[in-house]
Design a protein around this motif. Structure first.
Motif, PDB file in Angstrom:
ATOM      1  N   GLU A  75      -1.249   3.478   4.462  1.00  0.00           N
ATOM      2  CA  GLU A  75      -0.327   3.163   5.546  1.00  0.00           C
ATOM      3  C   GLU A  75      -0.298   4.313   6.537  1.00  0.00           C
ATOM      4  N   THR A  76      -0.286   3.962   7.825  1.00  0.00           N
ATOM      5  CA  THR A  76      -0.197   4.949   8.895  1.00  0.00           C
ATOM      6  C   THR A  76       0.907   4.517   9.847  1.00  0.00           C
ATOM      7  N   SER A  77       1.791   5.442  10.179  1.00  0.00           N
ATOM      8  CA  SER A  77       2.912   5.134  11.070  1.00  0.00           C
ATOM      9  C   SER A  77       3.122   6.295  12.030  1.00  0.00           C
TER      10      SER A  77
ATOM     11  N   VAL B   8       2.221   9.844  10.331  1.00  0.00           N
ATOM     12  CA  VAL B   8       2.479   9.908   8.894  1.00  0.00           C
ATOM     13  C   VAL B   8       1.487   8.996   8.189  1.00  0.00           C
ATOM     14  N   LYS B   9       0.745   9.561   7.255  1.00  0.00           N
ATOM     15  CA  LYS B   9      -0.195   8.796   6.436  1.00  0.00           C
ATOM     16  C   LYS B   9       0.289   8.838   4.995  1.00  0.00           C
ATOM     17  N   ARG B  10       0.450   7.645   4.421  1.00  0.00           N
ATOM     18  CA  ARG B  10       0.962   7.546   3.050  1.00  0.00           C
ATOM     19  C   ARG B  10       0.016   6.720   2.200  1.00  0.00           C
ATOM     20  N   SER B  11      -0.004   7.060   0.930  1.00  0.00           N
ATOM     21  CA  SER B  11      -0.725   6.281  -0.069  1.00  0.00           C
ATOM     22  C   SER B  11       0.009   6.441  -1.394  1.00  0.00           C
ATOM     23  N   TYR B  12       0.221   5.328  -2.087  1.00  0.00           N
ATOM     24  CA  TYR B  12       0.955   5.349  -3.347  1.00  0.00           C
ATOM     25  C   TYR B  12       0.061   5.117  -4.560  1.00  0.00           C
TER      26      TYR B  12
ATOM     27  N   PRO C  81      -0.802   9.295  -5.331  1.00  0.00           N
ATOM     28  CA  PRO C  81       0.249   9.294  -4.308  1.00  0.00           C
ATOM     29  C   PRO C  81       0.196  10.570  -3.459  1.00  0.00           C
TER      30      PRO C  81
ATOM     31  N   GLU D 166       1.312  12.083   0.829  1.00  0.00           N
ATOM     32  CA  GLU D 166       1.877  11.858   2.165  1.00  0.00           C
ATOM     33  C   GLU D 166       1.480  13.023   3.055  1.00  0.00           C
ATOM     34  N   ASN D 167       0.926  12.700   4.214  1.00  0.00           N
ATOM     35  CA  ASN D 167       0.468  13.716   5.155  1.00  0.00           C
ATOM     36  C   ASN D 167       1.162  13.494   6.493  1.00  0.00           C
ATOM     37  N   ARG D 168       1.796  14.547   7.025  1.00  0.00           N
ATOM     38  CA  ARG D 168       2.473  14.498   8.317  1.00  0.00           C
ATOM     39  C   ARG D 168       1.765  15.452   9.274  1.00  0.00           C
TER      40      ARG D 168
END
Length: 200
Positions: free
Chosen positions: A114-116, A159-163, A167, A169-171
């Motif tokens: 996910e990227t936001s 913000v890049k997330r992966s669970y 898991p 998270e990169n900001r």
């Protein structure tokens, strides 16, 4: 040890038995849905009901939204007065700036990639405000182009997330520059004052 062919035969036999037992189980949901869709299609003279993904419907709505609001060139009426002020009045909206940016947030999978964008800040700076001479345009008539160019600087936090499977998270603080053109046509009120007419 059973071979691959034996396992394949067992799977096919189980699938065939399941298909044979499904109508005898008393569950007519699938058959009823197919029957009702065919009846409705015959009544309305159209195809049966086809499920559409929300992604496709949203994509079509976005295309119509951009075509209606941002991809058309307006044709304005002539401005009265010889020395009437003509300057750009419609800077790009935040929605237009975000739609003009590269769409790096789409294409991911929920809970996997996910990227936001968070904390978005947009700075709009006018670059060009120029008015061309009057000339003839097909299907418009005599008009002149008013050039309005803007430089839009977008500051945001990506913000890049992966669970799964790992898991994380990169900001990252990012900056993008988008150039938006709001060129439009202004009809000429009459012939140019410098033009001379020849009398026969």
């Amino acid at each position: 040890m059973t071979s691959f062919q034996t396992r394949l035969r067992r799977c096919l036999l189980a699938a065939a038995l399941g298909l044979l037992a499904l109508p005898n189980s008393g569950c007519h949901m699938l058959v009823g849905m197919a029957h009702n869709s065919l009846l409705l299609s015959n009544f309305w003279f159209t195809t049966p009901l086809i499920p559409v993904s929300p992604y496709l419907s949203q994509k079509i709505e976005d295309e119509y939204w951009e075509e209606e609001r941002y991809k058309r060139i307006p044709i304005l009426d002539p401005v009265e007065g010889e020395n009437a002020p003509l300057f750009c009045l419609d800077p790009p909206s935040p929605d237009e700036v975000m739609r003009a940016m590269p769409n790096n947030t789409s294409g991911g999978m929920a809970f996997l990639a996910e990227t936001s964008r968070n904390n978005v800040r947009i700075i709009v700076e006018p670059m060009v405000d120029r008015l061309d001479d009057c000339r003839f345009y097909p299907m418009v008539g005599p008009a002149r182009v008013h050039h309005c160019h803007y430089k839009c600087t977008v500051y945001f936090e990506e913000v890049k997330r992966s669970y799964w499977p790992v898991p994380f998270e990169n900001r990252d603080q990012r900056q993008e520059v988008v150039y938006v053109d709001h060129d439009h046509l202004i009809r000429c009120g009459g012939p140019d004052s410098n033009s001379t007419s020849m009398e026969e």
